[in-house]
Design a protein around this motif. Sequence first.
Motif, PDB file in Angstrom:
ATOM      1  N   ARG A  28       0.851  -1.188   0.000  1.00 40.12           N
ATOM      2  CA  ARG A  28       0.000   0.000   0.000  1.00 40.12           C
ATOM      3  C   ARG A  28       0.885   1.235   0.000  1.00 40.12           C
ATOM      4  O   ARG A  28       1.301   1.730   1.060  1.00 40.12           O
ATOM      5  CB  ARG A  28      -0.925  -0.011   1.200  1.00 40.12           C
ATOM      6  CG  ARG A  28      -1.945   1.091   1.175  1.00 40.12           C
ATOM      7  CD  ARG A  28      -3.037   0.868   2.185  1.00 40.12           C
ATOM      8  NE  ARG A  28      -4.054   1.908   2.118  1.00 40.12           N
ATOM      9  CZ  ARG A  28      -5.237   1.831   2.689  1.00 40.12           C
ATOM     10  NH1 ARG A  28      -5.562   0.754   3.364  1.00 40.12           N
ATOM     11  NH2 ARG A  28      -6.088   2.820   2.580  1.00 40.12           N
ATOM     12  N   PHE A  29       1.143   1.739  -1.145  1.00 43.51           N
ATOM     13  CA  PHE A  29       2.148   2.780  -1.353  1.00 43.51           C
ATOM     14  C   PHE A  29       1.928   4.003  -0.466  1.00 43.51           C
ATOM     15  O   PHE A  29       2.867   4.504   0.158  1.00 43.51           O
ATOM     16  CB  PHE A  29       2.123   3.195  -2.826  1.00 43.51           C
ATOM     17  CG  PHE A  29       3.169   4.198  -3.210  1.00 43.51           C
ATOM     18  CD1 PHE A  29       2.800   5.505  -3.546  1.00 43.51           C
ATOM     19  CD2 PHE A  29       4.514   3.848  -3.259  1.00 43.51           C
ATOM     20  CE1 PHE A  29       3.755   6.430  -3.915  1.00 43.51           C
ATOM     21  CE2 PHE A  29       5.474   4.770  -3.619  1.00 43.51           C
ATOM     22  CZ  PHE A  29       5.104   6.066  -3.945  1.00 43.51           C
ATOM     23  N   SER A  30       0.701   4.483  -0.371  1.00 48.11           N
ATOM     24  CA  SER A  30       0.446   5.737   0.348  1.00 48.11           C
ATOM     25  C   SER A  30       0.636   5.595   1.856  1.00 48.11           C
ATOM     26  O   SER A  30       0.676   6.596   2.573  1.00 48.11           O
ATOM     27  CB  SER A  30      -0.955   6.245   0.041  1.00 48.11           C
ATOM     28  OG  SER A  30      -1.926   5.302   0.450  1.00 48.11           O
ATOM     29  N   SER A  31       0.750   4.377   2.345  1.00 40.61           N
ATOM     30  CA  SER A  31       0.960   4.152   3.779  1.00 40.61           C
ATOM     31  C   SER A  31       2.432   4.164   4.173  1.00 40.61           C
ATOM     32  O   SER A  31       2.752   4.050   5.360  1.00 40.61           O
ATOM     33  CB  SER A  31       0.358   2.794   4.197  1.00 40.61           C
ATOM     34  OG  SER A  31      -1.038   2.800   4.038  1.00 40.61           O
ATOM     35  N   TYR A  32       3.289   4.309   3.202  1.00 44.45           N
ATOM     36  CA  TYR A  32       4.729   4.270   3.436  1.00 44.45           C
ATOM     37  C   TYR A  32       5.353   5.617   3.133  1.00 44.45           C
ATOM     38  O   TYR A  32       5.024   6.242   2.109  1.00 44.45           O
ATOM     39  CB  TYR A  32       5.397   3.216   2.562  1.00 44.45           C
ATOM     40  CG  TYR A  32       5.188   1.802   3.021  1.00 44.45           C
ATOM     41  CD1 TYR A  32       3.948   1.190   2.932  1.00 44.45           C
ATOM     42  CD2 TYR A  32       6.245   1.067   3.545  1.00 44.45           C
ATOM     43  CE1 TYR A  32       3.759  -0.103   3.373  1.00 44.45           C
ATOM     44  CE2 TYR A  32       6.076  -0.230   3.972  1.00 44.45           C
ATOM     45  CZ  TYR A  32       4.823  -0.817   3.890  1.00 44.45           C
ATOM     46  OH  TYR A  32       4.655  -2.102   4.319  1.00 44.45           O
ATOM     47  N   SER A  33       6.246   6.044   4.004  1.00 48.83           N
ATOM     48  CA  SER A  33       7.096   7.144   3.602  1.00 48.83           C
ATOM     49  C   SER A  33       8.117   6.592   2.608  1.00 48.83           C
ATOM     50  O   SER A  33       8.428   5.392   2.624  1.00 48.83           O
ATOM     51  CB  SER A  33       7.794   7.773   4.802  1.00 48.83           C
ATOM     52  OG  SER A  33       8.633   6.829   5.437  1.00 48.83           O
ATOM     53  N   ALA A  49      16.946  12.271   0.597  1.00 49.18           N
ATOM     54  CA  ALA A  49      15.674  12.972   0.770  1.00 49.18           C
ATOM     55  C   ALA A  49      14.601  11.977   1.169  1.00 49.18           C
ATOM     56  O   ALA A  49      14.700  10.792   0.849  1.00 49.18           O
ATOM     57  CB  ALA A  49      15.271  13.690  -0.516  1.00 49.18           C
ATOM     58  N   SER A  50      13.585  12.471   1.849  1.00 47.26           N
ATOM     59  CA  SER A  50      12.464  11.618   2.216  1.00 47.26           C
ATOM     60  C   SER A  50      11.171  12.410   2.129  1.00 47.26           C
ATOM     61  O   SER A  50      11.174  13.650   2.199  1.00 47.26           O
ATOM     62  CB  SER A  50      12.643  11.048   3.625  1.00 47.26           C
ATOM     63  OG  SER A  50      12.733  12.087   4.575  1.00 47.26           O
ATOM     64  N   ILE A  51      10.066  11.677   1.984  1.00 44.59           N
ATOM     65  CA  ILE A  51       8.751  12.297   1.860  1.00 44.59           C
ATOM     66  C   ILE A  51       7.735  11.433   2.580  1.00 44.59           C
ATOM     67  O   ILE A  51       7.793  10.198   2.532  1.00 44.59           O
ATOM     68  CB  ILE A  51       8.393  12.504   0.375  1.00 44.59           C
ATOM     69  CG1 ILE A  51       7.101  13.302   0.218  1.00 44.59           C
ATOM     70  CG2 ILE A  51       8.323  11.182  -0.376  1.00 44.59           C
ATOM     71  CD1 ILE A  51       6.867  13.786  -1.219  1.00 44.59           C
ATOM     72  N   SER A  52       6.795  12.067   3.260  1.00 42.83           N
ATOM     73  CA  SER A  52       5.783  11.347   4.006  1.00 42.83           C
ATOM     74  C   SER A  52       4.794  10.659   3.062  1.00 42.83           C
ATOM     75  O   SER A  52       4.767  10.932   1.863  1.00 42.83           O
ATOM     76  CB  SER A  52       5.039  12.312   4.923  1.00 42.83           C
ATOM     77  OG  SER A  52       4.410  13.323   4.158  1.00 42.83           O
ATOM     78  N   GLY A  53       3.973   9.799   3.623  1.00 38.82           N
ATOM     79  CA  GLY A  53       3.032   9.029   2.827  1.00 38.82           C
ATOM     80  C   GLY A  53       2.071   9.873   2.012  1.00 38.82           C
ATOM     81  O   GLY A  53       1.761   9.528   0.864  1.00 38.82           O
ATOM     82  N   LEU A  54       1.633  10.974   2.598  1.00 39.98           N
ATOM     83  CA  LEU A  54       0.702  11.860   1.892  1.00 39.98           C
ATOM     84  C   LEU A  54       1.422  12.946   1.105  1.00 39.98           C
ATOM     85  O   LEU A  54       0.773  13.732   0.411  1.00 39.98           O
ATOM     86  CB  LEU A  54      -0.258  12.501   2.892  1.00 39.98           C
ATOM     87  CG  LEU A  54      -1.191  11.526   3.615  1.00 39.98           C
ATOM     88  CD1 LEU A  54      -2.100  12.284   4.568  1.00 39.98           C
ATOM     89  CD2 LEU A  54      -2.022  10.721   2.617  1.00 39.98           C
ATOM     90  N   GLY A  55       2.731  12.983   1.249  1.00 34.14           N
ATOM     91  CA  GLY A  55       3.508  13.966   0.507  1.00 34.14           C
ATOM     92  C   GLY A  55       3.511  15.351   1.107  1.00 34.14           C
ATOM     93  O   GLY A  55       3.945  16.305   0.459  1.00 34.14           O
ATOM     94  N   CYS A  96      15.872   3.891  -3.990  1.00 27.30           N
ATOM     95  CA  CYS A  96      14.680   4.322  -3.268  1.00 27.30           C
ATOM     96  C   CYS A  96      14.358   3.274  -2.200  1.00 27.30           C
ATOM     97  O   CYS A  96      14.726   2.108  -2.313  1.00 27.30           O
ATOM     98  CB  CYS A  96      13.494   4.548  -4.201  1.00 27.30           C
ATOM     99  SG  CYS A  96      12.845   3.088  -4.995  1.00 27.30           S
ATOM    100  N   LYS A  97      13.697   3.753  -1.178  1.00 29.64           N
ATOM    101  CA  LYS A  97      13.335   2.893  -0.057  1.00 29.64           C
ATOM    102  C   LYS A  97      11.946   3.254   0.432  1.00 29.64           C
ATOM    103  O   LYS A  97      11.625   4.435   0.576  1.00 29.64           O
ATOM    104  CB  LYS A  97      14.334   3.044   1.086  1.00 29.64           C
ATOM    105  CG  LYS A  97      14.065   2.121   2.265  1.00 29.64           C
ATOM    106  CD  LYS A  97      15.086   2.301   3.360  1.00 29.64           C
ATOM    107  CE  LYS A  97      14.829   1.341   4.521  1.00 29.64           C
ATOM    108  NZ  LYS A  97      15.789   1.539   5.638  1.00 29.64           N
ATOM    109  N   ALA A  98      11.146   2.248   0.697  1.00 28.33           N
ATOM    110  CA  ALA A  98       9.828   2.423   1.299  1.00 28.33           C
ATOM    111  C   ALA A  98       9.940   2.059   2.770  1.00 28.33           C
ATOM    112  O   ALA A  98      10.480   1.008   3.113  1.00 28.33           O
ATOM    113  CB  ALA A  98       8.808   1.536   0.611  1.00 28.33           C
ATOM    114  N   VAL A  99       9.447   2.914   3.645  1.00 23.08           N
ATOM    115  CA  VAL A  99       9.613   2.718   5.085  1.00 23.08           C
ATOM    116  C   VAL A  99       8.282   2.858   5.803  1.00 23.08           C
ATOM    117  O   VAL A  99       7.521   3.799   5.549  1.00 23.08           O
ATOM    118  CB  VAL A  99      10.604   3.740   5.673  1.00 23.08           C
ATOM    119  CG1 VAL A  99      10.777   3.503   7.173  1.00 23.08           C
ATOM    120  CG2 VAL A  99      11.944   3.653   4.970  1.00 23.08           C
TER     121      VAL A  99
END
Length: 116
Positions: A28-33, A49-55, A96-99
């Motif tokens: 679930r992409f939007s649930s991950y930073s 750089a990093s970005i929150s789930g909702l951007g 890239c990394k999903a966290v």
Amino acid sequence: QVQLVESGGGLVQPGGSLRLSCAASGFRFSSYSMSWYRQASGKERELVASISGLGDSTNYADSVKGRFTISRDNANNTVYLQMNSLKPEDTAVYYCKAVRSGSGYWGQGTQVTVSS
């Protein structure tokens, strides 16, 4: 099956620009930073750089502030890294990394080389 596939790397002259993409699937992409890391030859991997789930929240390493922009498209499960005013010291493999909750997934990386 979780997949993160980076693209957009290549050879660019100093002062040039590149846009990296990371296409995600299998979670679930939007649930991950989402984050971009890089690793230069002989050096440790570092957070770029990093970005929150909702951007709505972003963070950058001091070395790229004002030059790089991270963004995401949750409708298309993709995160981007716009890189401007590139310098030779930006040469590295970019990952890239999903966290989420301390765990994460990595992509395979894409090479960026800044050289004249």
